[in-house]
Write a protein that holds these residues in place. Sequence first.
Motif, PDB file in Angstrom:
ATOM      1  N   LYS A  27      11.341  -3.146  -0.642  1.00  0.00           N
ATOM      2  CA  LYS A  27      12.014  -4.623  -0.354  1.00  0.00           C
ATOM      3  C   LYS A  27      13.110  -4.376   0.691  1.00  0.00           C
ATOM      4  CE  LYS A  27      11.098  -6.179  -5.110  1.00  0.00           C
ATOM      5  NZ  LYS A  27      11.754  -6.663  -6.442  1.00  0.00           N
ATOM      6  N   ARG A  28      13.748  -3.193   0.622  1.00  0.00           N
ATOM      7  CA  ARG A  28      14.781  -2.976   1.680  1.00  0.00           C
ATOM      8  C   ARG A  28      14.165  -2.981   2.995  1.00  0.00           C
ATOM      9  NH1 ARG A  28      19.869  -0.619   2.477  1.00  0.00           N
ATOM     10  NH2 ARG A  28      20.060   0.937   4.141  1.00  0.00           N
ATOM     11  N   SER A  29      12.910  -2.321   3.206  1.00  0.00           N
ATOM     12  CA  SER A  29      12.180  -2.410   4.468  1.00  0.00           C
ATOM     13  C   SER A  29      11.980  -3.780   4.960  1.00  0.00           C
ATOM     14  CB  SER A  29      10.890  -1.331   4.473  1.00  0.00           C
ATOM     15  OG  SER A  29      11.375   0.039   4.291  1.00  0.00           O
ATOM     16  N   ILE A  30      11.560  -4.613   4.065  1.00  0.00           N
ATOM     17  CA  ILE A  30      11.059  -5.755   4.355  1.00  0.00           C
ATOM     18  C   ILE A  30      12.220  -6.902   4.930  1.00  0.00           C
ATOM     19  CG2 ILE A  30      10.377  -7.971   3.530  1.00  0.00           C
ATOM     20  CD1 ILE A  30       8.475  -6.370   1.699  1.00  0.00           C
ATOM     21  N   VAL A  31      13.378  -6.494   4.218  1.00  0.00           N
ATOM     22  CA  VAL A  31      14.698  -7.314   4.492  1.00  0.00           C
ATOM     23  C   VAL A  31      15.235  -6.795   5.741  1.00  0.00           C
ATOM     24  CG1 VAL A  31      17.169  -7.680   3.588  1.00  0.00           C
ATOM     25  CG2 VAL A  31      15.370  -7.837   1.966  1.00  0.00           C
ATOM     26  N   LYS A  32      15.063  -5.394   5.979  1.00  0.00           N
ATOM     27  CA  LYS A  32      15.672  -5.038   7.326  1.00  0.00           C
ATOM     28  C   LYS A  32      14.691  -5.423   8.408  1.00  0.00           C
ATOM     29  CE  LYS A  32      16.240  -0.401   7.627  1.00  0.00           C
ATOM     30  NZ  LYS A  32      16.253   1.001   7.511  1.00  0.00           N
ATOM     31  N   SER A  33      13.381  -5.610   8.155  1.00  0.00           N
ATOM     32  CA  SER A  33      12.532  -6.068   9.053  1.00  0.00           C
ATOM     33  C   SER A  33      12.884  -7.475   9.260  1.00  0.00           C
ATOM     34  CB  SER A  33      10.999  -5.913   8.485  1.00  0.00           C
ATOM     35  OG  SER A  33      10.538  -4.810   8.372  1.00  0.00           O
ATOM     36  N   ILE A  34      12.921  -8.291   8.543  1.00  0.00           N
ATOM     37  CA  ILE A  34      13.488  -9.902   8.744  1.00  0.00           C
ATOM     38  C   ILE A  34      14.600  -9.969   9.483  1.00  0.00           C
ATOM     39  CG2 ILE A  34      14.047 -11.718   7.412  1.00  0.00           C
ATOM     40  CD1 ILE A  34      11.964 -11.100   5.432  1.00  0.00           C
TER      41      ILE A  34
END
Length: 87
Positions: A27-34
Amino acid sequence: MITDQLIIKRNKEQSTYTKDSTSESPKRSIVKSISWRIVGTLDTILISWVVTGTLSMAFSIGLVELVTKMVLYFFHERIWNSIKWGK
């Protein structure tokens, strides 16, 4: 020495999703990606607008770039989380 750190040896425990997710959650990786893609896409739209002179073309390029680079960044992060070197 560096190659020993980069190569997962058979006699060592291989990284698993469960073990890897403790270093940084997906989830953290996804938020950083966004968040990164918002910045990157705005930059791409601005550059595309300057180059093409057409705002609609710039937004089209930005939309395609947004999706592809967000997916690439997510997998790039997950792969780097599995590499022991530098941790």
